[in-house]
Design a protein around this motif. Structure first.
Motif, PDB file in Angstrom:
ATOM      1  N   VAL A  30      -7.779  11.374   5.684  1.00 47.76           N
ATOM      2  CA  VAL A  30      -7.730   9.943   5.984  1.00 47.76           C
ATOM      3  C   VAL A  30      -8.264   9.699   7.393  1.00 47.76           C
ATOM      4  N   THR A  31      -9.244   8.777   7.510  1.00 48.52           N
ATOM      5  CA  THR A  31      -9.809   8.452   8.824  1.00 48.52           C
ATOM      6  C   THR A  31      -9.217   7.181   9.415  1.00 48.52           C
ATOM      7  N   HIS A  32      -8.717   6.261   8.592  1.00 51.45           N
ATOM      8  CA  HIS A  32      -8.096   5.011   9.039  1.00 51.45           C
ATOM      9  C   HIS A  32      -6.798   4.815   8.259  1.00 51.45           C
ATOM     10  N   ASP A  33      -5.674   4.719   8.961  1.00 51.99           N
ATOM     11  CA  ASP A  33      -4.368   4.574   8.327  1.00 51.99           C
ATOM     12  C   ASP A  33      -3.763   3.246   8.778  1.00 51.99           C
ATOM     13  N   ILE A  34      -3.513   2.342   7.834  1.00 56.35           N
ATOM     14  CA  ILE A  34      -2.971   1.020   8.139  1.00 56.35           C
ATOM     15  C   ILE A  34      -1.628   0.868   7.445  1.00 56.35           C
ATOM     16  N   GLN A  35      -0.605   0.487   8.200  1.00 55.76           N
ATOM     17  CA  GLN A  35       0.724   0.211   7.671  1.00 55.76           C
ATOM     18  C   GLN A  35       0.904  -1.301   7.622  1.00 55.76           C
ATOM     19  N   VAL A  36       1.035  -1.863   6.435  1.00 53.79           N
ATOM     20  CA  VAL A  36       1.190  -3.308   6.268  1.00 53.79           C
ATOM     21  C   VAL A  36       2.667  -3.651   6.370  1.00 53.79           C
ATOM     22  N   SER A  37       3.002  -4.671   7.146  1.00 47.42           N
ATOM     23  CA  SER A  37       4.412  -5.057   7.263  1.00 47.42           C
ATOM     24  C   SER A  37       4.622  -6.550   7.026  1.00 47.42           C
ATOM     25  N   VAL A 121      17.734   6.801 -10.153  1.00 44.19           N
ATOM     26  CA  VAL A 121      19.163   6.611 -10.346  1.00 44.19           C
ATOM     27  C   VAL A 121      19.780   5.719  -9.274  1.00 44.19           C
ATOM     28  N   LEU A 122      19.067   5.479  -8.178  1.00 40.26           N
ATOM     29  CA  LEU A 122      19.590   4.634  -7.111  1.00 40.26           C
ATOM     30  C   LEU A 122      19.521   3.165  -7.514  1.00 40.26           C
ATOM     31  N   ASP A 123      20.487   2.369  -7.072  1.00 37.27           N
ATOM     32  CA  ASP A 123      20.465   0.934  -7.360  1.00 37.27           C
ATOM     33  C   ASP A 123      19.259   0.256  -6.715  1.00 37.27           C
ATOM     34  N   THR A 124      18.948   0.649  -5.478  1.00 32.31           N
ATOM     35  CA  THR A 124      17.782   0.128  -4.760  1.00 32.31           C
ATOM     36  C   THR A 124      16.988   1.312  -4.236  1.00 32.31           C
ATOM     37  N   MET A 125      15.694   1.295  -4.477  1.00 30.54           N
ATOM     38  CA  MET A 125      14.814   2.374  -4.021  1.00 30.54           C
ATOM     39  C   MET A 125      13.673   1.756  -3.220  1.00 30.54           C
ATOM     40  N   HIS A 126      13.401   2.328  -2.059  1.00 27.53           N
ATOM     41  CA  HIS A 126      12.286   1.875  -1.228  1.00 27.53           C
ATOM     42  C   HIS A 126      11.072   2.759  -1.489  1.00 27.53           C
ATOM     43  N   TRP A 127       9.915   2.114  -1.551  1.00 27.71           N
ATOM     44  CA  TRP A 127       8.664   2.791  -1.885  1.00 27.71           C
ATOM     45  C   TRP A 127       7.565   2.383  -0.918  1.00 27.71           C
ATOM     46  N   LEU A 128       6.506   3.165  -0.926  1.00 29.35           N
ATOM     47  CA  LEU A 128       5.239   2.791  -0.309  1.00 29.35           C
ATOM     48  C   LEU A 128       4.167   2.884  -1.388  1.00 29.35           C
ATOM     49  N   ALA A 129       3.355   1.850  -1.490  1.00 26.81           N
ATOM     50  CA  ALA A 129       2.166   1.893  -2.339  1.00 26.81           C
ATOM     51  C   ALA A 129       1.002   2.172  -1.399  1.00 26.81           C
ATOM     52  N   HIS A 130       0.324   3.287  -1.599  1.00 29.63           N
ATOM     53  CA  HIS A 130      -0.808   3.669  -0.758  1.00 29.63           C
ATOM     54  C   HIS A 130      -2.110   3.375  -1.500  1.00 29.63           C
ATOM     55  N   VAL A 131      -2.913   2.475  -0.950  1.00 28.71           N
ATOM     56  CA  VAL A 131      -4.248   2.221  -1.486  1.00 28.71           C
ATOM     57  C   VAL A 131      -5.203   3.085  -0.670  1.00 28.71           C
ATOM     58  N   LYS A 132      -5.911   3.954  -1.354  1.00 25.72           N
ATOM     59  CA  LYS A 132      -6.855   4.851  -0.680  1.00 25.72           C
ATOM     60  C   LYS A 132      -8.272   4.464  -1.096  1.00 25.72           C
ATOM     61  N   ILE A 133      -9.103   4.177  -0.114  1.00 27.45           N
ATOM     62  CA  ILE A 133     -10.474   3.733  -0.362  1.00 27.45           C
ATOM     63  C   ILE A 133     -11.421   4.689   0.332  1.00 27.45           C
ATOM     64  N   GLN A 134     -12.323   5.260  -0.436  1.00 24.57           N
ATOM     65  CA  GLN A 134     -13.349   6.112   0.148  1.00 24.57           C
ATOM     66  C   GLN A 134     -14.653   5.331   0.181  1.00 24.57           C
ATOM     67  N   GLU A 135     -15.223   5.260   1.367  1.00 24.16           N
ATOM     68  CA  GLU A 135     -16.513   4.597   1.591  1.00 24.16           C
ATOM     69  C   GLU A 135     -17.370   5.569   2.406  1.00 24.16           C
ATOM     70  N   GLY A 136     -18.186   6.348   1.706  1.00 21.95           N
ATOM     71  CA  GLY A 136     -18.956   7.393   2.382  1.00 21.95           C
ATOM     72  C   GLY A 136     -18.008   8.421   2.979  1.00 21.95           C
ATOM     73  N   GLN A 137     -18.148   8.692   4.277  1.00 23.33           N
ATOM     74  CA  GLN A 137     -17.282   9.643   4.965  1.00 23.33           C
ATOM     75  C   GLN A 137     -15.997   9.006   5.490  1.00 23.33           C
ATOM     76  N   THR A 138     -15.893   7.681   5.356  1.00 24.00           N
ATOM     77  CA  THR A 138     -14.717   6.955   5.830  1.00 24.00           C
ATOM     78  C   THR A 138     -13.696   6.837   4.707  1.00 24.00           C
ATOM     79  N   ILE A 139     -12.447   7.159   5.031  1.00 24.66           N
ATOM     80  CA  ILE A 139     -11.369   7.044   4.053  1.00 24.66           C
ATOM     81  C   ILE A 139     -10.255   6.195   4.661  1.00 24.66           C
ATOM     82  N   TRP A 140     -10.027   5.069   4.024  1.00 19.28           N
ATOM     83  CA  TRP A 140      -8.967   4.145   4.427  1.00 19.28           C
ATOM     84  C   TRP A 140      -7.724   4.438   3.598  1.00 19.28           C
ATOM     85  N   ARG A 141      -6.556   4.422   4.240  1.00 18.15           N
ATOM     86  CA  ARG A 141      -5.287   4.441   3.508  1.00 18.15           C
ATOM     87  C   ARG A 141      -4.472   3.265   4.024  1.00 18.15           C
TER      88      ARG A 141
END
Length: 152
Positions: A30-37, A121-141
């Protein structure tokens, strides 16, 4: 019988180590890592600016992201010439990495696919959805946090 159990244990260990090795190699690419909040992917479409005039719109339906249904995944790209787009899900409370779902290219800007969350089995579960985009040598997550609730 003892040799068979030993062989199964070795194969299971190799599979686990291989999964972590794949994850480590994948993370290093991964060359660019973005955390959306500021967007709730479980309730709406999220638009994220990447670099300059590049951006994406990501959506998961049905809204609420139920764990008992197939999920429709959609990415619209703006200003990107993506070679490949995938979505993977990562559980937080329980270290749970699901394999990536490769999205199909519909046209130059639209990619769609199906995905699934595992039951928890947990009542509430937290997740991350990771969108990974490859554009040539650049990889966005781009990572989107969300939570699921156990069905009654």
């Amino acid at each position: 019988m003892k040799n068979r159990n030993t062989l199964l244990a070795i194969l299971a260990s190799l599979l686990i180590v291989g999964g972590y090795l794949y994850q480590w190699v994948n993370e290093r690419s991964v060359t660019h890592d973005i955390q959306v909040s500021k967007c709730q992917i479980s309730k709406s479409i999220c638009m994220v600016g990447l670099d300059g005039d590049k951006s994406i719109e990501f959506s998961i339906t049905p809204q609420g992201i139920p764990t008992t249904q197939a999920l429709s995944l959609s990415v619209l790209t703006h200003g990107l010439d993506a070679d490949e787009i995938s979505v993977s899900f990562e559980g937080i409370e329980i270290d749970h990495h699901l394999p990536p779902y490769l999205l199909n290219k519909i046209d130059d800007e639209k990619y769609i696919g199906k995905g699934f969350l595992s039951l928890c089995v947990l009542d509430t579960m937290h997740w991350l959805a990771h969108v990974k985009i490859q554009e040539g040598q650049t990889i966005w997550r781009i990572s989107f946090p969300f939570e699921t609730h156990k069905a009654n």
